[in-house]
Design an enzyme around this catalytic site. Structure first.
Site, PDB file in Angstrom:
ATOM      1  CE  LYS A 202      -3.461   2.619   2.491  1.00  0.00           C
ATOM      2  NZ  LYS A 202      -4.201   2.811   3.730  1.00  0.00           N
TER       3      LYS A 202
ATOM      4  CE  LYS B 205      -3.931   6.815   7.858  1.00  0.00           C
ATOM      5  NZ  LYS B 205      -3.488   5.533   7.371  1.00  0.00           N
TER       6      LYS B 205
END
Length: 125
Positions: free
Chosen positions: A33, A101
């Site tokens: 990811k 984030k």
């Protein structure tokens, strides 16, 4: 996770997406990811800069998207988000807080691995 865990989860994952990949043991999916987020953000920077260049050079930005979108520089971002940028449609599709984030986590992991990724640093700014 394990192959057995992946086999049990696959029916549920197939409901959420069409391309389900088992990347390996614990943490490998998260690292994958991060690879996606690094590339997506860096690609967005290039897409927006190319459209700004096209606009400043007096080019038809939609024609530029059509010309380069199918070539080696083409990308999902250019072909799907580029026209929105040209229309000045900046409605978010993914919350920037989540991307920030993710990029922060990727920077921390890169630092832990001893990697210097200036493109990631730029995208995170």
């Amino acid at each position: 996770g394990s192959e057995a865990a992946m086999s049990r989860a696959r029916p549920f994952l197939n409901v959420m997406g069409s391309k389900i990949s088992h990347m390996g043991g614990p943490g490998t999916g998260q690292h994958t990811k991060m690879c996606n987020q690094i590339l997506a953000c860096s690609n967005m920077i290039g897409m927006v800069e190319s459209l700004l260049y096209a606009h400043t050079a007096g080019l038809d930005a939609d024609a530029v998207i059509g010309a380069i979108g199918a070539g080696a520089a083409g990308s999902w971002a250019m072909n799907n988000l580029g026209p929105r940028v040209v229309r000045r449609d900046f409605e978010p599709g993914f919350m920037i807080e989540h991307m920030a984030k993710d990029l922060g986590m990727a920077l921390e992991e890169a630092d832990r691995m001893g990697l210097n990724l200036p493109g990631l640093e730029l995208a995170h700014r």
